[in-house]
Design an enzyme around this catalytic site. Structure first.
Site, mmCIF file in Angstrom:
data_model
loop_
_atom_site.group_PDB
_atom_site.id
_atom_site.type_symbol
_atom_site.label_atom_id
_atom_site.label_comp_id
_atom_site.label_asym_id
_atom_site.label_seq_id
_atom_site.Cartn_x
_atom_site.Cartn_y
_atom_site.Cartn_z
ATOM 1 N N LYS A 1 13.567 -0.794 33.395
ATOM 2 C CA LYS A 1 14.655 -1.696 33.020
ATOM 3 C C LYS A 1 15.477 -2.116 34.232
ATOM 4 C CE LYS A 1 18.736 -1.820 30.022
ATOM 5 N NZ LYS A 1 19.510 -1.065 29.039
ATOM 6 N N GLN A 2 15.748 -1.175 35.115
ATOM 7 C CA GLN A 2 16.650 -1.481 36.229
ATOM 8 C C GLN A 2 16.362 -0.518 37.368
ATOM 9 O OE1 GLN A 2 19.701 -0.054 33.369
ATOM 10 N NE2 GLN A 2 20.895 0.358 35.210
ATOM 11 N N GLU B 1 16.482 2.824 31.400
ATOM 12 C CA GLU B 1 16.657 3.266 30.007
ATOM 13 C C GLU B 1 15.480 2.895 29.103
ATOM 14 O OE1 GLU B 1 20.472 1.448 29.434
ATOM 15 O OE2 GLU B 1 21.546 3.206 30.164
ATOM 16 N N TRP C 1 28.971 4.890 34.188
ATOM 17 C CA TRP C 1 28.751 5.209 35.612
ATOM 18 C C TRP C 1 28.946 3.967 36.468
ATOM 19 C CZ3 TRP C 1 23.541 4.683 38.338
ATOM 20 C CH2 TRP C 1 22.732 3.708 37.725
ATOM 21 N N ASP C 2 28.962 2.801 35.839
ATOM 22 C CA ASP C 2 29.191 1.543 36.537
ATOM 23 C C ASP C 2 30.393 1.652 37.478
ATOM 24 O OD1 ASP C 2 27.754 1.181 34.126
ATOM 25 O OD2 ASP C 2 28.276 -0.939 33.991
#
Ligand code: IFM
Length: 792
Positions: free
Chosen positions: A608-609, A496, A357-358
């Site tokens: 995580k992000q 994640e 998806w980046d």
């Protein structure tokens, strides 16, 4: 890396002129356009190879030392050419092609090496402006002979099949034989080449390798230049047939030069790649190396004329943005709809060149606003892999299209099944099974493309299909409960650390958005392109009541929004998890999930992000600023930034909220992912999503650009120290030049195109902009005044 005067000691020995023979192009002299690696530090070699890599979207080659070192990893990749790893669970990875840049230098039989000789001077420079890798080296050998060497290398942006290398060697204080050796084909052991040779027959001008069913042909040509009126130049082969050799006799102050040109074709782009490569090489050698280099530099100039962001007041940020734009431009090929950009572009092995998806969420906005045809090409890759996404949905018992979490050439799922954790445990990777938001992310990018370009043909040919098939997936993926609410259970969101969660806010909100936009697209196509729509709806076997059903599911989806606090709960039960002090942990060398262990991490609030914060960045106009503020305040302290995707989006959202100090910290953290290797993994290639995110932090965060159907809105927040930021963006055939000052905003509409567009300062003052004119608005106290047309 630091600034310096280029070549200050390399221009010649005392009393002698500069090299009479020089490289075919000089460096762009402005130090703001140069990345410089001074000296030589073996342990940094892999990250330098990534950061200084050259690419043109078709080929990519790491910036390895020409003669090699103990640690060199001189990979060359071709976009879309994958090879299966021997361990089946690893899936395919980008094939490593023969290294065209390997070149050894010998002075009277003694090889020059940074590891054995006396290095008097050494630096590598990436000339961002001209897309050139430059190297200067002054070396003393065991006999006290001093050689000056300069290399130049490029992957042509003007002719994507071509790689050029040029070297000049000058004898400073000796008369001797200078030799150059280039290994032939697979003989180049240092490249651990993955694509095997098709034939080992000796042909110094052609190497053919195979990756799966694809053949790759590399035709090689060279042009040696002797020193003026003495010595001899030529090539021959050594008895073991493994190396090409060129030799000259030189005296003090004399220089020799060798240009090498490689033309690469694959069976993806030519029926007979060997012939195509051979013909192409003949043609380019005819044009001459200098002309080829000039064409390449011109192509970069054209790209930069739109892509460059200029920052006044912060040189570091300036260079970071240029570095980001350089790699983004280098990664894409607008001519190939069957490839996309992997997480590390064509600069390294990490993630096997897989596409995440980046691309759609982090990189695509850059192309969309600076080079829309490239954005279209990237979306066409998703269109061409729609069947694979349909198969994945079906295999999981759903309808429509579920894109692969990791995708390669065919669009089939390529996520490895397991990985080795830093503590040595073998752990299962569940993302391919559960990280479904990628389907909505692709749909989001399609809609953004439509908003910016108004390209109806794309919607008719491909974009509508993607929106509809992804909506169908969500409609079947959501489970309707007796209470009338729709749930999406058992997913992984962008964070994640938490697997198999229910109703991840990011996933649900993006799915809702996907469902509604697909229904909008149906209305739009029905009205605007009725004849085409008839074909398209037949092709998709769309039932008349489907769009209404999508809207019903969208309305019923659980949002996780708590009206009293203004917070989205990241997933069901998140608020009850154990609070952990993530902020104090951020400076620890070990990632928080390793410190806490998988079980405790899962039961903690550590994320995580950016997850809910990504939602803010993407769907900003859906909620009032107060909601974004509340969520930023709540989730920012939970973010461990265990992914390179995280800091830049925090910078973007912080800038939009006017938290400029915070935004600057995150901007720097995002910039340092590659430039300072602050995650320790730049060796595997540059982090393309982080680079795209950095560009977005500047354009969507600092300029506060928002894309709307009738025009653009700006909400500028210059970061501390920045006194001006200017950039260009494309919007519906126009080029808009934005200049954000401390108290002013200026918009110039540069294209002579018809029609007006609405330019707004957020929801405040707006004007209708006309082509060829400039508009200025000034800050008046805390508010913005009225737009005025600027003179001239
Ligand atoms: O896509 C990302 C993911 O969000 C976090 N891990 C790395 C992937 C590739 O960059």
């Amino acid at each position: 890396m630091r600034d310096r005067e280029i070549g200050q000691n390399l221009s010649g020995v005392a009393g002698q002129d500069v090299m009479a023979i020089d490289l075919p192009m000089a460096l762009f002299s402005d130090p703001e356009w140069q990345m410089i690696e001074e000296g030589f530090n073996l342990v940094r070699e892999h990250e330098v190879e990534s950061i200084f890599a050259l690419a043109n979207g078709y080929l990519g080659t790491r910036a390895s030392l020409e003669e090699g070192s103990r640690l060199s990893q001189p990979d060359t990749f071709a976009a879309g050419i994958y090879i299966n790893e021997p361990a089946a669970e690893l899936g395919p990875s980008l094939a490593r092609l023969p290294d065209c840049a390997h070149l050894e230098i010998a002075i009277a039989d003694e090889l020059l090496s940074l590891e054995t000789g006396k290095v008097l001077e050494h630096r590598r420079i990436l000339d961002l402006r001209q897309g050139l890798l430059w190297r200067e080296w002054r070396q003393q050998d065991s006999m006290g002979r001093i050689s000056q060497v300069r290399f130049l290398r490029l992957a042509s942006l003007a002719d994507r099949h071509v790689i050029i290398q040029s070297v000049v060697i000058k004898a400073e204080n000796y008369s001797e034989r200078v030799e150059l050796f280039a290994p032939f084909g697979n003989a180049d052991a240092r490249s651990e080449q993955k694509a095997p040779l098709v034939s080992s027959a000796y042909d110094p001008a052609m190497v053919t390798v195979r990756a799966g069913k694809t053949s790759i042909a590399i035709a090689k040509g060279w042009v040696p230049q002797p020193p003026s009126n003495r010595g001899s130049a030529g090539e021959d082969r050594l008895s073991d047939h493994t190396k090409e050799r060129w030799s000259w006799e030189v005296g003090p102050g004399e220089a020799v030069r060798l240009d090498r040109v490689a033309a690469v074709y694959t069976s993806r782009d030519a029926e007979d790649p060997t012939n195509a490569a051979r013909l192409h090489l003949a043609e380019i050698l005819d044009r001459g190396v200098s002309a080829l280099v000039r064409a390449h530099v011109d192509a970069w100039r054209v790209h930069w004329s739109i892509a460059d962001i200029q920052i006044l007041g912060d040189d570091e940020a300036q260079r970071a943005l240029r570095f980001a734009a350089y790699h983004l431009m280098a990664a894409a090929n607008p001519a190939d709809e069957h490839v996309s950009i992997g997480a590390r572009g064509l600069t390294g092995r990490a993630y096997g060149g897989h596409i995440f998806w980046d691309t759609e969420i982090y990189m695509l906005p850059f192309y969309l606003l600076t080079d829309p045809p490239t954005a279209r090409t990237l979306l066409m890759y998703r269109y061409h892999t729609l069947d694979a996404a349909r198969r994945k949905a079906k295999a999981h018992g759903y309808e429509g299209a579920l894109y692969a979490w990791e995708s390669a050439d065919t669009g089939e799922e390529t996520t490895p099944r397991t990985t080795v954790a830093p503590d040595g445990r073998i752990v299962s990777i569940l993302t391919s099974e559960q990280e479904h938001h990628v389907s909505a992310d692709v749909a989001y990018a399609v809609w953004q493309y439509w908003l910016v370009t108004g390209d109806e043909d794309f919607m008719v040919d491909a974009g509508g299909d993607i929106l509809i098939e992804t909506a169908r997936f969500w409609a079947s993926r959501a489970q309707m409960d007796a209470d009338g609410c729709a749930h999406i259970r058992g997913v992984i969101g962008p964070d994640e650390y938490h697997e198999a969660v229910d109703d991840n806010a990011y996933t649900n909100m993006m799915a809702r958005w996907n469902l509604n936009r697909a229904a909008d697209a149906v209305s739009l196509l029905k009205h605007e392109r009725p004849a085409d729509w008839e074909q398209q709806s037949k092709r998709l076997a769309l039932a008349a009541d489907e769009p209404a059903a999508w809207r019903r599911v969208a309305a019923a989806l659980v949002t996780g929004f708590h009206p009293d606090s203004g917070l989205f709960e990241q997933f069901q039960g998140y608020f009850e998890l154990e609070p952990v002090d993530v902020v104090s942990h951020r400076n620890c060398a070990m990632p928080i999930d390793l410190c806490l262990g998988p079980e405790r991490t899962r039961l903690s609030k550590a994320i995580k992000q950016a997850d809910v914060i990504t939602l803010s960045a993407l769907l900003w106009d859906e909620w009032p600023d107060a909601v974004h503020q509340a969520n930023f305040d709540y989730y920012e302290p939970q973010a461990a930034h265990g992914s390179s995707l995280s800091p830049a989006l925090h910078a973007l959202v912080a800038a939009r909220l006017g938290r400029v100090e915070h935004a600057l910290d995150y901007f720097r953290q995002g910039a340092e992912i590659d430039l300072a290797n602050n995650m320790g993994n730049a060796a595997g290639g540059v982090h393309m999503a982080a680079l795209g995110g950095l560009w977005q932090a500047a354009v969507f965060g600092v300029a506060g650009l928002r894309i709307r159907e009738d025009g653009i809105a700006l909400d500028p927040h210059l970061l501390p120290g920045w006194t001006e930021m200017s950039c260009s963006v494309r919007w519906r055939g126009r080029i808009l030049r934005l200049v954000i000052g401390v108290d002013t905003v200026e918009v110039g509409i540069e294209t002579q195109d018809s029609g007006e567009l609405k330019i707004a300062i957020v929801d405040g003052p707006f004007c209708f902009g006309h082509p060829g004119r400039r508009y200025i608005v000034e800050r008046e106290g805390l508010a913005w005044g009225a737009w005025k047309e600027a003179d001239g």
